[in-house]
Design an enzyme around this catalytic site. Structure first.
Site, PDB file in Angstrom:
ATOM      1  N   HIS A 270       3.251  -5.204  -1.061  1.00  0.00           N
ATOM      2  CA  HIS A 270       2.959  -4.517  -2.382  1.00  0.00           C
ATOM      3  C   HIS A 270       2.513  -3.113  -2.110  1.00  0.00           C
ATOM      4  O   HIS A 270       2.354  -2.524  -2.967  1.00  0.00           O
ATOM      5  CB  HIS A 270       2.073  -5.283  -3.207  1.00  0.00           C
ATOM      6  CG  HIS A 270       2.389  -6.704  -3.674  1.00  0.00           C
ATOM      7  ND1 HIS A 270       3.273  -6.933  -4.585  1.00  0.00           N
ATOM      8  CD2 HIS A 270       1.968  -7.916  -3.110  1.00  0.00           C
ATOM      9  CE1 HIS A 270       3.730  -8.400  -4.739  1.00  0.00           C
ATOM     10  NE2 HIS A 270       2.771  -8.786  -3.845  1.00  0.00           N
TER      11      HIS A 270
ATOM     12  N   ASN B 253       1.711 -13.978  -2.200  1.00  0.00           N
ATOM     13  CA  ASN B 253       2.824 -14.847  -1.984  1.00  0.00           C
ATOM     14  C   ASN B 253       3.717 -14.810  -3.254  1.00  0.00           C
ATOM     15  O   ASN B 253       4.605 -15.752  -3.568  1.00  0.00           O
ATOM     16  CB  ASN B 253       2.494 -16.170  -1.777  1.00  0.00           C
ATOM     17  CG  ASN B 253       1.701 -16.436  -0.565  1.00  0.00           C
ATOM     18  OD1 ASN B 253       2.061 -15.900   0.443  1.00  0.00           O
ATOM     19  ND2 ASN B 253       0.424 -17.040  -0.733  1.00  0.00           N
TER      20      ASN B 253
ATOM     21  N   LYS C  53      -6.676  -9.450   4.066  1.00  0.00           N
ATOM     22  CA  LYS C  53      -5.508  -8.745   3.411  1.00  0.00           C
ATOM     23  C   LYS C  53      -5.957  -8.381   1.939  1.00  0.00           C
ATOM     24  O   LYS C  53      -5.859  -7.407   1.373  1.00  0.00           O
ATOM     25  CB  LYS C  53      -4.172  -9.320   3.354  1.00  0.00           C
ATOM     26  CG  LYS C  53      -2.939  -8.637   2.957  1.00  0.00           C
ATOM     27  CD  LYS C  53      -1.864  -9.109   3.292  1.00  0.00           C
ATOM     28  CE  LYS C  53      -1.317 -10.339   2.823  1.00  0.00           C
ATOM     29  NZ  LYS C  53       0.092 -10.696   3.079  1.00  0.00           N
TER      30      LYS C  53
END
Length: 152
Positions: free
Chosen positions: A123, A13, A103
């Site tokens: 990313h 985040n 993830k």
């Protein structure tokens, strides 16, 4: 291996700049990769070290909890045994930690263990996707009569 998990939790985040800044601050405060010091430190000190990266309260608590669980389960701060496990077992074990979902586990498998695990994340950049997006955008500009993008 443990460092990769901590870095990936810090990347949750936020952007690369913030997560890198938080990791550097953590290393500056406790020593480079000194997860024993992080584990033993009061939560307030860990949170303060991570404040520059955002979501410090959540990430500090998660990291401390992961470090404590790893230490209690294995008697040391290491997840290196995951190198010798299957992809499924490694992912399952990583996902047992609070704050580590599919993830985050996939990122650790991909980047640390060099496993065939595809993490869909802001990313992670796929060169073919970037090439496709660039070519698609250029052809759409030209097809709309806008000419090539500036600098092309």
């Amino acid at each position: 291996m443990l460092d990769a998990l901590v870095r990936t939790v810090l990347s949750q985040n936020t952007n690369n700049k913030n997560s890198s800044t938080a990791k550097r601050s953590l290393d500056k405060t406790f020593g480079v990769g000194n997860y024993q010091a992080v584990r033993e430190a009061p939560l307030v000190d860990v949170v303060e070290a991570l404040r520059c990266g955002g979501l410090a309260n959540i990430k500090g608590a998660r990291i401390k909890k992961i470090l404590e669980e790893v230490y209690l389960k294995y008697g040391k701060l290491s997840l290196d045994h995951l190198h010798g496990t299957s992809d499924e077992d490694a992912k399952r074990e990583l996902m047992q930690f609070d704050g580590v979902g599919p993830k985050t586990a996939s990122c650790v498998l991909l980047f640390c263990l060099r496993r065939d695990s595809f993490a869909v994340d802001t990313h992670v950049v796929c060169p073919r996707a970037v090439e496709f997006e660039t070519n698609f955008s250029l052809s759409n500009r030209e097809g709309a009569g806008l000419g090539p993008a500036q600098g092309q």
